[in-house]
Design a protein around this motif. Structure first.
Motif, PDB file in Angstrom:
ATOM      1  N   VAL A   1      41.224  29.131 139.028  1.00 55.07           N
ATOM      2  CA  VAL A   1      39.447  27.584 139.310  1.00 55.07           C
ATOM      3  C   VAL A   1      38.482  28.780 139.020  1.00 55.07           C
ATOM      4  N   PHE A   2      38.788  30.133 139.133  1.00 55.19           N
ATOM      5  CA  PHE A   2      37.745  31.148 139.165  1.00 55.19           C
ATOM      6  C   PHE A   2      37.272  30.967 137.163  1.00 55.19           C
ATOM      7  N   ARG A   3      37.965  29.875 136.681  1.00 47.20           N
ATOM      8  CA  ARG A   3      37.666  30.330 135.156  1.00 47.20           C
ATOM      9  C   ARG A   3      37.066  29.371 135.324  1.00 47.20           C
ATOM     10  N   ASP A   4      37.418  28.137 135.619  1.00 49.55           N
ATOM     11  CA  ASP A   4      36.746  27.059 135.239  1.00 49.55           C
ATOM     12  C   ASP A   4      34.807  26.990 135.811  1.00 49.55           C
ATOM     13  N   PHE A   5      35.224  27.389 137.675  1.00 49.17           N
ATOM     14  CA  PHE A   5      33.965  27.899 137.843  1.00 49.17           C
ATOM     15  C   PHE A   5      32.776  28.846 137.156  1.00 49.17           C
TER      16      PHE A   5
ATOM     17  N   ALA B   1      18.563  26.110 140.999  1.00 46.41           N
ATOM     18  CA  ALA B   1      19.183  27.188 140.529  1.00 46.41           C
ATOM     19  C   ALA B   1      20.575  26.926 142.065  1.00 46.41           C
ATOM     20  N   VAL B   2      19.381  26.793 143.458  1.00 40.43           N
ATOM     21  CA  VAL B   2      19.585  26.874 144.656  1.00 40.43           C
ATOM     22  C   VAL B   2      21.489  25.996 144.188  1.00 40.43           C
ATOM     23  N   HIS B   3      20.502  24.864 144.192  1.00 42.37           N
ATOM     24  CA  HIS B   3      21.651  23.498 144.255  1.00 42.37           C
ATOM     25  C   HIS B   3      22.336  23.637 143.590  1.00 42.37           C
ATOM     26  N   SER B   4      22.159  24.029 142.744  1.00 42.64           N
ATOM     27  CA  SER B   4      23.465  23.888 141.106  1.00 42.64           C
ATOM     28  C   SER B   4      24.378  25.688 141.654  1.00 42.64           C
ATOM     29  N   ASP B   5      24.187  26.615 142.306  1.00 44.08           N
ATOM     30  CA  ASP B   5      24.789  27.470 143.169  1.00 44.08           C
ATOM     31  C   ASP B   5      25.811  26.673 144.755  1.00 44.08           C
ATOM     32  N   ALA B   6      25.046  26.088 145.105  1.00 42.68           N
ATOM     33  CA  ALA B   6      26.125  25.367 146.179  1.00 42.68           C
ATOM     34  C   ALA B   6      27.266  24.462 145.739  1.00 42.68           C
ATOM     35  N   TRP B   7      26.775  24.089 145.064  1.00 45.13           N
ATOM     36  CA  TRP B   7      27.474  22.777 144.304  1.00 45.13           C
ATOM     37  C   TRP B   7      28.531  23.217 143.110  1.00 45.13           C
ATOM     38  N   LEU B   8      27.908  24.811 142.656  1.00 49.68           N
ATOM     39  CA  LEU B   8      30.063  25.338 142.084  1.00 49.68           C
ATOM     40  C   LEU B   8      31.051  26.047 143.404  1.00 49.68           C
ATOM     41  N   LEU B   9      30.474  26.777 144.343  1.00 51.13           N
ATOM     42  CA  LEU B   9      30.752  25.879 145.381  1.00 51.13           C
ATOM     43  C   LEU B   9      31.881  25.728 145.982  1.00 51.13           C
ATOM     44  N   ALA B  10      31.082  24.484 146.062  1.00 55.68           N
ATOM     45  CA  ALA B  10      32.190  23.489 146.604  1.00 55.68           C
ATOM     46  C   ALA B  10      33.039  23.065 145.654  1.00 55.68           C
ATOM     47  N   VAL B  11      32.335  22.818 144.490  1.00 57.68           N
ATOM     48  CA  VAL B  11      33.978  21.994 143.666  1.00 57.68           C
ATOM     49  C   VAL B  11      35.100  23.125 143.811  1.00 57.68           C
ATOM     50  N   ALA B  12      34.889  24.923 143.419  1.00 59.56           N
ATOM     51  CA  ALA B  12      35.056  25.420 143.215  1.00 59.56           C
ATOM     52  C   ALA B  12      36.061  25.657 144.149  1.00 59.56           C
ATOM     53  N   PHE B  13      36.113  25.248 145.899  1.00 60.68           N
ATOM     54  CA  PHE B  13      36.441  25.437 147.033  1.00 60.68           C
ATOM     55  C   PHE B  13      38.061  23.827 147.487  1.00 60.68           C
TER      56      PHE B  13
END
Length: 253
Positions: A13-17, A93-105
């Motif tokens: 999952v981290f590699r995907d993130f 950028a802020v919204h992108s960070d939130a999206w990446l965390l959402a996808v990872a979890f």
């Protein structure tokens, strides 16, 4: 990232993130001119997607409900001309960070990660600077604060890769080979710069990689991230990164 019947790990999952994050950082830094043009406020709700192959795309949100993956922020294009460009990029950028965390979890839940696995995933993610930190330069400032400055160094920034070339060959931007008699101070030099981050992908400085420094913002980049080879760098007297050269073009428009 398809789960299938294969057991997935936090490292998967981290590699995907990391790959999706790399693509989004490119959109907001080295590819910012192209990204800016694609976010036309006259179009419908647009989203910025980071893809698993380290690329990005601006597209309409998925039509199916619920979507296969969590969706990024909608309508990022509407604010493009109503905000200062830097503020707009920071907001994306802020919204992108939130999206990446959402996808990872989301993947973490889908693959049934337990408490320890979720913690391991978060620690790996948290060791990388956020997209917001890379885009705003906060990551570079934090590295400067953490990096001890030795009086024997003349670098303008403690976060630059070690040992700049001679003044008349600044275009090469490559750290020269180690000198045998200088081995005593080399370890300290490496420690000083081990946290240097590429202004494009946000990854750490690698001693065996070719780097180039922007003469305008003094940010360092992997040559491969900004498509500059050592041969090209030899002929560049004053290098401007895509972000700086793109901003100057729009300022003149």
């Amino acid at each position: 990232m398809d789960g299938g019947g294969t057991h997935r790990t936090p490292e998967d999952v981290f590699r995907d993130f990391r790959a999706r994050r790399s693509g989004m950082i490119k959109a907001l830094t080295t590819d910012v001119e192209k990204f800016y043009q694609q976010c036309d406020p006259e179009k419908e709700n647009l989203c910025l997607y980071g893809l698993p192959n380290e690329t990005w795309e601006v597209n309409l949100p998925a039509e199916e409900v619920p979507p296969e993956l969590p969706e990024p922020a909608l309508g990022i294009n509407f604010a493009r001309d109503g905000m200062d460009e830097k503020d707009w990029l920071s907001l994306v950028a802020v919204h992108s960070d939130a999206w990446l965390l959402a996808v990872a979890f989301y993947f973490g839940a889908r693959f049934g990660f337990d408490k320890d696995s979720r913690k391991r995933l978060f620690v790996m993610i948290n060791n990388l600077p956020t997209i917001y930190e890379v885009v705003t330069g906060t990551a570079k400032k934090q590295t400067k604060e953490k990096t001890p400055k030795s009086s024997s160094k003349s670098n303008k920034s403690g976060s630059k890769p070690p040992r700049q070339p001679e003044p008349n060959s600044r275009g090469s931007k490559m750290p020269p080979p180690k000198d045998e008699d200088d081995s005593g101070g080399e370890e300290e030099e490496e420690e000083d710069h081990e946290n240097t981050l590429c202004g494009s992908c946000g990854d750490n400085y690698g001693q065996d990689e070719f780097w180039i420094c922007c003469d305008a913002c003094e940010t360092w980049f992997h040559g491969k991230c900004v498509k500059i080879t050592p041969a090209k760098a030899e002929h560049i007297k004053h290098y401007k990164c895509p972000n700086c050269s793109g901003s100057s073009k729009r300022a003149r428009a």
